[in-house]
Motif scaffolding. Structure first.
Motif, short mmCIF file in Angstrom:
data_model
loop_
_atom_site.label_atom_id
_atom_site.label_comp_id
_atom_site.label_asym_id
_atom_site.label_seq_id
_atom_site.Cartn_x
_atom_site.Cartn_y
_atom_site.Cartn_z
N VAL A 192 6.49 -11.85 -2.37
CA VAL A 192 4.81 -11.37 -2.56
C VAL A 192 5.31 -11.07 -3.99
O VAL A 192 3.69 -10.59 -4.53
CB VAL A 192 4.76 -10.50 -1.27
CG1 VAL A 192 2.86 -10.73 -1.43
CG2 VAL A 192 4.50 -12.01 -0.06
N CYS A 193 5.46 -9.39 -3.91
CA CYS A 193 5.03 -8.87 -4.95
C CYS A 193 5.72 -9.32 -6.22
O CYS A 193 4.49 -8.99 -7.37
CB CYS A 193 6.11 -6.95 -4.95
SG CYS A 193 5.81 -6.53 -3.37
N ASP A 194 6.46 -10.16 -6.14
CA ASP A 194 6.62 -10.50 -7.49
C ASP A 194 6.02 -12.25 -8.29
O ASP A 194 5.83 -12.38 -9.06
CB ASP A 194 8.06 -11.43 -7.65
CG ASP A 194 9.59 -10.07 -7.24
OD1 ASP A 194 9.30 -8.94 -7.85
OD2 ASP A 194 10.55 -10.77 -6.59
N GLU A 195 5.66 -12.56 -6.92
CA GLU A 195 4.50 -13.23 -6.91
C GLU A 195 3.55 -13.15 -7.67
O GLU A 195 2.70 -13.63 -8.62
CB GLU A 195 3.92 -14.37 -5.83
CG GLU A 195 5.82 -15.53 -5.09
CD GLU A 195 5.77 -16.11 -6.23
OE1 GLU A 195 4.97 -16.96 -6.32
OE2 GLU A 195 7.47 -16.98 -5.88
N SER A 216 4.09 -4.08 6.85
CA SER A 216 5.41 -4.87 5.40
C SER A 216 4.94 -4.73 4.19
O SER A 216 5.62 -4.65 3.19
CB SER A 216 6.55 -5.54 5.86
OG SER A 216 7.04 -5.32 7.39
N ILE A 217 3.49 -5.67 4.30
CA ILE A 217 3.13 -6.61 2.48
C ILE A 217 3.17 -4.98 2.10
O ILE A 217 2.90 -5.29 1.29
CB ILE A 217 2.43 -7.66 3.36
CG1 ILE A 217 3.37 -8.87 3.92
CG2 ILE A 217 2.36 -8.26 1.98
CD1 ILE A 217 2.37 -9.93 4.10
N SER A 223 4.47 0.23 -3.01
CA SER A 223 5.71 0.90 -3.60
C SER A 223 5.61 0.28 -4.90
O SER A 223 6.80 0.76 -5.59
CB SER A 223 6.74 0.96 -2.52
OG SER A 223 7.61 0.09 -2.44
N ASP A 224 5.54 -0.50 -5.50
CA ASP A 224 5.06 -1.14 -6.67
C ASP A 224 4.64 -0.61 -7.41
O ASP A 224 3.67 -1.21 -7.88
CB ASP A 224 5.16 -3.34 -6.01
CG ASP A 224 5.84 -3.56 -7.10
OD1 ASP A 224 5.71 -3.49 -8.18
OD2 ASP A 224 6.68 -5.14 -7.07
N PRO A 225 4.70 -0.28 -8.32
CA PRO A 225 4.57 0.34 -9.44
C PRO A 225 3.62 -0.75 -10.59
O PRO A 225 3.13 0.03 -11.18
CB PRO A 225 5.86 0.84 -10.60
CG PRO A 225 6.89 0.41 -9.95
CD PRO A 225 6.61 0.17 -9.18
N GLY A 249 -0.05 5.27 7.34
CA GLY A 249 -0.19 6.75 7.08
C GLY A 249 -1.67 6.60 5.58
O GLY A 249 -2.50 5.67 6.12
N ASP A 250 -1.41 7.24 4.79
CA ASP A 250 -1.96 7.63 3.35
C ASP A 250 -2.07 5.92 2.96
O ASP A 250 -3.23 5.83 2.32
CB ASP A 250 -1.37 8.09 2.28
CG ASP A 250 -1.96 9.46 3.16
OD1 ASP A 250 -2.77 9.95 3.55
OD2 ASP A 250 -0.87 10.28 2.40
#
Length: 365
Positions: A192-195, A216-217, A223-225, A249-250
């Motif tokens: 998903v991040c890549d897309e 999870s998403i 976490s993906d810069p 959490g945050d």
């Protein structure tokens, strides 16, 4: 078909409650809904009940299963309930509404929003929650006001998610926006991040199950810069509940969602909020207020019009109840097949990054 209450109806008025209380149902929402229902029943009985008769709730766990819910409707109808109330999941509520309509049992849907709750217009079903088309257009207005016109949706197969995607696509397209669909039956959160990077979307909406893959998403995107500036949204309301904050959490903060309550509750609402907080040991969600208001509506109808099912159904347009979130009245609304409260207040809210336990109101209807 006119059905008497039950063999011991002289002393008890029974209401059937349909609530998701186990997985795969969203059981935290179910717990809030049930807390509101039970508190309202207690208050009705403390005030003399229904013409001196006690109001009794017969609860059935739907577990987000339409087949199980339809069977529960048949069981409750056979037990002689005066009416049915509740349900959170839209696909389940649709099955409940269809069976209630066929059996001619009044059903007050507290919390499900799918516009097409029944295939054909019915006199037997009314709804407190706003229709999906109403709430999700307000959410789209919020996105546009924040400059988001290229929207990605992480979506799982479901009538509810498909309908929501269609509402967003049509509304945004008419205003220069667009929607990209990411099929979560084929993609991992990392994919998903890549897309998202390739699609140049500025917002990602979670139209998926909870807790997974929604949690999870969020973790993968946060976490993906490469995606530091993307907005994550959850129009269906997942961040409303305390479990969301404990799981993320945050990362639970700054994820806007729809909430169906005004910024200021009615005096009744303020009293109910304090009591619900004690019962739930957490701030009550709007779903708990929907539960309370549903019983308040049925109590007024039962007290004024009696326990005959046909008379209850005939009374929907005669309702005028001061609930926890405003004055409740039902009418016929274009495109909606059931009696509809038009409308409870709609907010777009998120958890404050400075304090994820606190909510911020970002946009109102």
């Amino acid at each position: 078909m006119s059905t008497p209450l039950s063999s011991d109806g002289d002393s008890v008025v029974r209401i059937g409650a349909l609530v998701p209380l186990s997985r795969p149902g969203w059981f935290e929402a179910g717990q809030h809904l049930l807390a509101g229902l039970e508190l309202a029943v207690r208050d009705v009985n403390a005030d003399g009940g229904i013409g001196g008769r006690s109001l009794e709730l017969i609860v059935r766990d739907t577990a987000a299963d339409p087949v199980k819910a339809a069977s529960a409707v048949e069981e409750l109808a056979g037990l002689g309930v005066a009416a049915l109330v509740g349900e959170y999941h839209s696909v389940v509520a649709r099955a409940v509404a269809a069976r209630a309509d066929a059996l001619e049992v009044p059903f007050l849907c507290s919390s499900a929003v799918l516009d097409g709750l029944t295939e054909q217009p019915t006199e037997w079903v009314a709804r407190l929650a706003p229709a999906q088309s109403h709430g999700w257009r307000i959410y789209a207005d919020f996105l546009l006001s924040q400059g988001h016109t290229r929207i990605a949706v992480a979506k799982q197969p479901s009538v509810y998610w498909a309908t929501g995607t269609g509402i967003l696509r049509d509304y945004l397209a008419a205003r220069g926006g667009s929607v990209v669909e990411l099929d979560m039956s084929a993609l991992t959160p990392a994919e998903v991040c890549d897309e998202l990077v390739g699609d140049h979307a500025t917002a990602l909406l979670l139209l998926v199950g909870y807790p997974d893959p929604a949690v999870s998403i969020v973790k993968a995107v946060r976490s993906d810069p490469r995606l530091a500036d993307i907005l994550i949204g959850a129009p269906a309301g997942q961040p409303e509940f305390a479990d969301w904050a404990s799981l993320l959490g945050d990362d639970s903060a700054a994820i806007p969602f729809l909430r169906y309550r005004p910024e200021r509750l009615t005096p009744l609402g303020a009293k109910v909020e304090a009591e619900l907080r004690g019962r739930l040991a957490t701030p009550p969600s709007f779903v708990a207020f929907e539960g309370y208001d549903a019983i308040a509506v049925l109590a007024q109808i039962l007290g004024a019009h009696g326990i005959d099912r046909a008379r209850i159904a005939d009374a929907w347009p005669k309702v005028a109840v001061d609930g926890t979130r405003g004055r409740i009245q039902f009418c016929r609304t274009p495109g909606i097949s059931v009696w509809q409260w038009t409308w409870p207040a709609v907010q777009v809210v998120d958890r404050d990054p400075a304090d994820p336990g606190r909510f911020r109101v970002l946009h109102t209807s």
